[in-house]
Write an enzyme that holds these catalytic residues in place. Sequence first.
Site, mmCIF file in Angstrom:
data_model
loop_
_atom_site.group_PDB
_atom_site.id
_atom_site.type_symbol
_atom_site.label_atom_id
_atom_site.label_comp_id
_atom_site.label_asym_id
_atom_site.label_seq_id
_atom_site.Cartn_x
_atom_site.Cartn_y
_atom_site.Cartn_z
ATOM 1 N N GLY A 1 0.764 -1.240 0.000
ATOM 2 C CA GLY A 1 0.000 0.000 0.000
ATOM 3 C C GLY A 1 0.795 1.289 0.000
ATOM 4 N N ASN B 1 -5.265 3.441 -12.713
ATOM 5 C CA ASN B 1 -4.322 2.417 -12.270
ATOM 6 C C ASN B 1 -2.901 2.936 -12.425
ATOM 7 O OD1 ASN B 1 -3.358 -0.213 -11.459
ATOM 8 N ND2 ASN B 1 -2.893 -0.623 -13.626
ATOM 9 N N HIS C 1 0.951 1.668 -13.180
ATOM 10 C CA HIS C 1 1.655 0.514 -13.756
ATOM 11 C C HIS C 1 3.141 0.830 -13.841
ATOM 12 C CE1 HIS C 1 2.126 -3.138 -16.117
ATOM 13 N NE2 HIS C 1 2.916 -2.452 -16.937
ATOM 14 N N SER D 1 3.558 4.578 -15.233
ATOM 15 C CA SER D 1 2.464 5.238 -15.935
ATOM 16 C C SER D 1 1.193 5.167 -15.114
ATOM 17 C CB SER D 1 2.203 4.546 -17.283
ATOM 18 O OG SER D 1 3.376 4.431 -18.058
ATOM 19 N N ASP E 1 -3.951 -2.917 -18.924
ATOM 20 C CA ASP E 1 -2.890 -1.899 -19.005
ATOM 21 C C ASP E 1 -2.924 -1.136 -20.323
ATOM 22 O OD1 ASP E 1 -0.658 -4.296 -17.429
ATOM 23 O OD2 ASP E 1 -2.037 -2.840 -16.524
HETATM 24 C C1 GRF Z 1 3.782 -0.824 -7.518
HETATM 25 O O1 GRF Z 1 5.042 -0.891 -8.096
HETATM 26 C C2 GRF Z 1 2.738 -0.680 -8.588
HETATM 27 O O2 GRF Z 1 3.190 0.016 -9.744
HETATM 28 C C3 GRF Z 1 2.467 -2.096 -8.951
HETATM 29 O O3 GRF Z 1 2.494 -2.805 -7.736
HETATM 30 C C4 GRF Z 1 3.380 -2.123 -6.836
HETATM 31 C C5 GRF Z 1 2.545 -1.888 -5.602
HETATM 32 O O4 GRF Z 1 3.206 -1.279 -4.628
HETATM 33 N N1 GRF Z 1 1.191 -2.274 -9.632
HETATM 34 P P1 GRF Z 1 2.413 -0.739 -3.324
HETATM 35 O O5 GRF Z 1 1.491 -1.853 -2.848
HETATM 36 O O6 GRF Z 1 1.631 0.475 -3.730
HETATM 37 O O7 GRF Z 1 3.495 -0.441 -2.364
#
Ligand code: GRF
Length: 196
Positions: free
Chosen positions: A12, A107, A109, A136, A145
């Site tokens: 998170g 989202n 990514h 992104s 995506d």
């Molecule tokens: C992040 O790198 C995000 O881009 C990817 O999952 C990771 C999640 O990290 N989808 P967090 O749970 O927000 O620390």
Amino acid sequence: MKRVAILISGSGSNMVALAESMVGDHPARPVLVLSNVPGAGGLAKAEALGIPTALVDHKRFGKDRAAFEAALQAELDKVQPDILCLAGFMRVLTEGFVSSWEGRMLNIHPSLLPKYRGLNTHARAIEAGDAEAGCSVHEVTAELDGGPVLGQARVPILQGDTADTLAARVLPMEHRLYPAVLRRYAAGDRTPLHLP
Ligand code: GRF
């Protein structure tokens, strides 16, 4: 004031960056943090920030995606969000669910879309010999995506980089990019943002 629900599956850190940014003259406020994983680290962080939380454990529903998403929607209906932010949410949502939230769901990514949709983005960028990587923020559509990109941040790929060292360089950029895009998005501004 826009109401934002944040969906997570893990630690998170993006959720915290989003939540901490929604203060003062920001046009939105967090109303829920929802996880599909019991005990996800982000749930405790949300509670510490005073944000209501919910758990919809996808494992309870086996292969029944529609039942999982109906339970997800039921939790969302309780708080009536205007915007959904996927922040490390690792379930692929069905076309039906996505179309019901189209134009209201973002989202983050960890790649420079449209390059490297899906998983293991950093390893693939290094493998390909790319000079730079990044992250992104995009609107979520039925194409995984593949939705319109609303923001990107770039970092160099350095000699000797591993997927982990590159991820550690990209994650702080995610924590800057996602809040910046959400602030614009909640104000109705969809012009793409590029962070140096
Ligand atoms: C992040 O790198 C995000 O881009 C990817 O999952 C990771 C999640 O990290 N989808 P967090 O749970 O927000 O620390």
